[in-house]
Design an enzyme around this catalytic site. Structure first.
Site, PDB file in Angstrom:
ATOM      1  N   HIS A 308       0.846  -1.190   0.000  1.00 37.70           N
ATOM      2  CA  HIS A 308       0.000   0.000   0.000  1.00 37.70           C
ATOM      3  C   HIS A 308       0.877   1.234   0.000  1.00 37.70           C
ATOM      4  O   HIS A 308       1.941   1.234   0.613  1.00 37.70           O
ATOM      5  CB  HIS A 308      -0.912   0.024   1.244  1.00 37.70           C
ATOM      6  N   ASP A 366      -7.976  -5.607   0.102  1.00 38.25           N
ATOM      7  CA  ASP A 366      -8.434  -6.457  -0.993  1.00 38.25           C
ATOM      8  C   ASP A 366      -8.041  -7.915  -0.823  1.00 38.25           C
ATOM      9  O   ASP A 366      -8.483  -8.771  -1.580  1.00 38.25           O
ATOM     10  CB  ASP A 366      -7.869  -5.936  -2.326  1.00 38.25           C
TER      11      ASP A 366
HETATM   12  N1  CMC Z   1       4.231  -7.620  -4.671  1.00 32.49           N
HETATM   13  C1  CMC Z   1       5.573  -7.577  -4.843  1.00 32.49           C
HETATM   14  N2  CMC Z   1       6.311  -6.447  -4.711  1.00 32.49           N
HETATM   15  C2  CMC Z   1       5.684  -5.314  -4.398  1.00 32.49           C
HETATM   16  C3  CMC Z   1       4.280  -5.279  -4.195  1.00 32.49           C
HETATM   17  C4  CMC Z   1       3.557  -6.483  -4.337  1.00 32.49           C
HETATM   18  N3  CMC Z   1       2.233  -6.508  -4.164  1.00 32.49           N
HETATM   19  N4  CMC Z   1       3.907  -4.013  -3.901  1.00 32.49           N
HETATM   20  C5  CMC Z   1       5.026  -3.272  -3.907  1.00 32.49           C
HETATM   21  N5  CMC Z   1       6.102  -4.064  -4.209  1.00 32.49           N
HETATM   22  C6  CMC Z   1       7.492  -3.625  -4.291  1.00 32.49           C
HETATM   23  C7  CMC Z   1       7.783  -2.855  -5.566  1.00 32.49           C
HETATM   24  O1  CMC Z   1       8.240  -3.698  -6.598  1.00 32.49           O
HETATM   25  C8  CMC Z   1       8.827  -1.863  -5.114  1.00 32.49           C
HETATM   26  O2  CMC Z   1      10.053  -2.521  -5.080  1.00 32.49           O
HETATM   27  P1  CMC Z   1      11.426  -1.690  -5.408  1.00 32.49           P
HETATM   28  O3  CMC Z   1      11.521  -0.629  -4.350  1.00 32.49           O
HETATM   29  O4  CMC Z   1      12.498  -2.729  -5.319  1.00 32.49           O
HETATM   30  O5  CMC Z   1      11.256  -1.115  -6.782  1.00 32.49           O
HETATM   31  C9  CMC Z   1       8.442  -1.552  -3.661  1.00 32.49           C
HETATM   32  O6  CMC Z   1       7.708  -2.703  -3.211  1.00 32.49           O
HETATM   33  C10 CMC Z   1       7.562  -0.302  -3.514  1.00 32.49           C
HETATM   34  O7  CMC Z   1       6.458  -0.449  -4.389  1.00 32.49           O
HETATM   35  P2  CMC Z   1       5.824   0.773  -5.223  1.00 32.49           P
HETATM   36  O8  CMC Z   1       5.119   0.227  -6.413  1.00 32.49           O
HETATM   37  O9  CMC Z   1       6.887   1.810  -5.470  1.00 32.49           O
HETATM   38  O10 CMC Z   1       4.804   1.338  -4.152  1.00 32.49           O
HETATM   39  P3  CMC Z   1       3.525   2.214  -4.462  1.00 32.49           P
HETATM   40  O11 CMC Z   1       3.216   2.930  -3.207  1.00 32.49           O
HETATM   41  O12 CMC Z   1       3.741   3.028  -5.700  1.00 32.49           O
HETATM   42  O13 CMC Z   1       2.404   1.124  -4.823  1.00 32.49           O
HETATM   43  C11 CMC Z   1       0.593  -0.403  -4.629  1.00 32.49           C
HETATM   44  C12 CMC Z   1       1.422   0.694  -3.939  1.00 32.49           C
HETATM   45  C13 CMC Z   1      -0.643  -0.700  -3.802  1.00 32.49           C
HETATM   46  C14 CMC Z   1       0.140   0.073  -6.025  1.00 32.49           C
HETATM   47  C15 CMC Z   1       1.483  -1.672  -4.776  1.00 32.49           C
HETATM   48  O14 CMC Z   1       1.875  -2.133  -3.490  1.00 32.49           O
HETATM   49  C16 CMC Z   1       0.790  -2.790  -5.547  1.00 32.49           C
HETATM   50  O15 CMC Z   1       0.836  -2.801  -6.782  1.00 32.49           O
HETATM   51  N6  CMC Z   1       0.126  -3.748  -4.831  1.00 32.49           N
HETATM   52  C17 CMC Z   1      -0.663  -4.800  -5.477  1.00 32.49           C
HETATM   53  C18 CMC Z   1      -2.017  -4.244  -5.904  1.00 32.49           C
HETATM   54  C19 CMC Z   1      -2.949  -4.043  -4.721  1.00 32.49           C
HETATM   55  O16 CMC Z   1      -3.130  -4.908  -3.886  1.00 32.49           O
HETATM   56  N7  CMC Z   1      -3.629  -2.868  -4.724  1.00 32.49           N
HETATM   57  C20 CMC Z   1      -4.642  -2.543  -3.697  1.00 32.49           C
HETATM   58  C21 CMC Z   1      -4.241  -1.403  -2.814  1.00 32.49           C
HETATM   59  S1  CMC Z   1      -5.308  -1.263  -1.375  1.00 32.49           S
HETATM   60  C22 CMC Z   1      -6.885  -0.888  -1.980  1.00 32.49           C
HETATM   61  C23 CMC Z   1      -6.958   0.393  -2.714  1.00 32.49           C
HETATM   62  O17 CMC Z   1      -6.482   1.414  -2.233  1.00 32.49           O
HETATM   63  O18 CMC Z   1      -7.540   0.391  -3.777  1.00 32.49           O
END
Ligand code: CMC
Length: 431
Positions: A308, A366
C-alpha cells in the site's frame, strides 16, 4: 486552516526562500509551496504525489506507519464492530455521529431515492451482455447527468445535497442491475423495507420466480464490507473525483470518473485480481513459486492484495476482514474453502519473507474481501463494483468538502519538460 509558527528555508542558486508551514491536527507538518513559483520561479517534482498534500481535509486520517484509519476521528475497527454503513455515511457526509432522529431522517431520505429513472433501464440494454459491470457502471453513472437535471448545479447547496443522496441511494441499484444484466436475469426493483446491505443482496440474488430470504449473517457481513471501504482520504479515485470536479463538472460526471479510476488493478480492481491470483495458485504447495515471481524484478507479477502507498504496517481494514472471513465462512459452512487456505498460507509465507518485511508489504483490504464476497455467491467481476458502491459516500463527502472550500482552485499540475525545444517544421519530402 492555521499557519504554524515554523517555516522552512529553501536555498538554491544563491537565493534563500522562506516557506510558511502548516501544523495539522495529526500527521506530519506541511510546507506551503503555493507561492514558490511566483517567488522563486521553480516548480517541485513529485510524480504520484508521494510527498504532496493536494488539499486540506477533515474527513479521514490515516497513520500508515501505525496502521491507523480514522473517520472524523473514530477508529475504523470501532465503526466496523459498533456502527453500520448508513450511520458511517452520515458521519462522513456531515462530520458527526447522528442522533436517532437524524439517522432515521437520513435513512428515509436515502431509501426514498433507491429507484432509478425507468428510462435508464433502456440505457442498460444498450450494453453487450458480456460487458464488465464496471464498464456498465461508468456509463450509467455518467448518464445520470442526463436524467437528473435538477441536481447538476454545483453552486447550489440544495442541489449538491440532493445529488449526494441520489448517488448513495442509487449506486446499489445500478451495481445490481449491471450484474443482473450480465447474467441475463430481469432487473429487481429495490425494497424499501430492507436495510441498505440487505436490499443490495435482494437486488442481486432474488428472481421473480421464487421468494428470496436475505440471510442476516450475510447481510451483516455485506454491511461490514461496505463500512470498511467507505472512505480512504486522498487515494487515486478520490483524487480523480476532486480533480474532475475542480473544473466545475457536475457530480455524476465526477463520480463516473472516480469509478473509472477505481477499476484499475493497482486500486479497487485488486480485489478481483487477488481472487484470480489465489485461484491461479490453486494449492499451498505452489505458493513458493509465486512468492519467487513476486520478488523477481524481471517478472511483472506482484502479489495482489499486498502493499500500500500509505500503510507500511497491517491495513486495519484487512485485520477486521480477516476475522470476518473466518466467521462468515464458518457460518456459511465453507470454512474448508481451499482459497482461504491458500490465502492464509500465502499471508504467513509473505509476512515471514525478508523481501516483504524489508519493503513493509502487508496484506491490504483487498486480500480478504474477495474470499468473503465469493462465499456470498458474487462472481469476481462484481467485487470492484461493490467497492465502488461503498466508496461512493467517500467520493461524495470529499467532493462536497472541496466545493465548500474557499481555497478551491482548478487542479492544474505543472511538469518537468524533457522534450525537444523549438525547432523548425520540416516538409514531408525533406524528412
Ligand atoms: N508484490 C511484490 N512487490 C511489491 C508489491 C507487491 N504486491 N507491492 C510493492 N512491491 C514492491 C515494488 O516492486 C517496489 O520494489 P522496489 O523498491 O524494489 O522497486 C516496492 O515494493 C515499492 O512499491 P511501489 O510500487 O513503489 O509502491 P507504491 O506505493 O507506488 O504502490 C501499490 C502501492 C498498492 C500500487 C502496490 O503495493 C501494488 O501494486 N500492490 C498490489 C495491488 C494491490 O493490492 N492494490 C490494492 C491497494 S489497497 C486498496 C486500494 O487502495 O484500492
Amino acid at each position: 486552516m492555521t499557519t504554524s509558527s515554523k517555516t522552512a528555508t529553501l536555498s538554491f542558486d544563491g537565493k534563500t526562500i522562506e516557506l510558511p508551514m502548516f501544523t495539522p491536527t495529526a500527521g506530519p507538518d506541511v510546507i506551503d509551496i503555493r507561492k514558490l513559483y511566483g517567488q522563486a520561479g521553480v516548480f517541485t517534482y513529485d510524480p504520484g504525489f508521494t510527498s504532496t498534500a493536494s488539499c486540506d481535509s477533515t474527513i479521514t486520517y490515516i497513520d500508515g506507519d501505525e496502521g491507523i484509519l480514522l473517520h472524523r476521528g473514530y477508529p475504523i475497527d470501532q465503526l466496523a464492530s459498533k456502527s453500520h454503513f448508513l450511520e458511517v455515511c452520515y458521519l462522513l457526509l456531515y462530520g458527526e455521529l447522528p442522533s436517532s432522529a437524524e439517522l432515521e431522517d437520513f435513512e428515509t431520505r436515502v431509501t426514498r431515492h433507491t429507484m432509478i429513472h425507468e428510462q435508464m433501464h433502456n440505457f442498460f440494454r444498450g450494453f453487450r451482455r458480456d460487458a464488465h459491470p464496471m464498464a456498465t457502471m461508468v456509463g450509467v453513472v455518467g448518464a445520470m447527468s442526463a436524467f437528473y437535471h435538477d441536481s447538476l448545479d454545483v453552486n447550489d447547496p440544495w442541489q449538491r445535497e440532493v445529488a449526494s443522496i441520489r448517488l448513495i441511494a442509487k449506486m446499489p441499484t445500478i451495481a445490481a442491475m449491471a450484474y443482473k444484466y450480465s447474467i441475463g436475469q430481469p432487473f429487481v426493483y429495490p425494497r424499501n423495507d430492507l436495510d441498505y446491505a440487505a436490499n443490495f443482496l435482494h437486488m442481486c440474488f432474488s428472481v421473480p420466480a421464487e421468494t428470496y430470504h436475505v440471510n442476516p449473517i450475510v447481510s451483516r457481513a455485506m454491511d461490514r464490507i461496505l463500512t470498511l471501504h467507505a472512505d480512504h482520504e486522498q487515494n487515486a479515485s478520490t483524487s480523480t473525483v476532486r480533480l474532475a470536479s475542480s473544473s466545475g463538472a457536475n457530480p455524476f460526471a465526477c463520480i463516473a470518473a472516480g469509478i473509472a479510476c477505481l477499476w484499475g488493478p493497482a486500486h479497487g480492481g485488486a480485489n478481483q485480481a487477488c481472487l484470480e491470483m489465489l485461484r491461479e495458485i490453486g494449492s499451498v504447495d505452489r505458493i513458493p513459486e509465486f512468492i519467487e515471481r513476486a520478488k523477481d524484478k524481471n517478472d511483472p507479477f506482484r502479489l495482489m492484495g499486498f502493499g500500500h502507498r500509505v500503510y507500511k504496517n497491517t491495513d486495519p481494514r484487512a485485520k477486521v476482514l480477516k476475522q470476518s472471513a473466518d466467521e462468515v465462512l464458518e457460518l456459511l459452512g465453507v470454512h474448508d474453502n481451499p482459497l482461504l487456505q491458500v490465502a492464509k498460507e500465502l499471508e504467513h509465507v509473505a509476512l515471514n519473507d525478508p523481501y516483504f518485511i524489508e519493503k513493509k508489504l502487508f496484506p491490504n483490504v483487498d486480500f480478504y474481501s474477495g474470499i468473503i464476497l465469493e462465499a456470498m455467491g458474487f462472481p469476481t467481476s462484481m467485487f470492484t463494483p461493490i467497492f465502488a458502491l461503498s466508496r461512493t459516500v467517500g467520493w461524495v463527502s470529499q467532493w462536497k468538502e472541496m466545493i465548500g472550500d474557499p481555497q478551491m482552485k482548478i487542479g492544474r499540475p505543472r511538469q518537468l519538460y524533457m522534450g525537444e525545444t523549438t525547432r523548425d517544421y520540416v516538409d514531408i519530402e525533406n524528412r
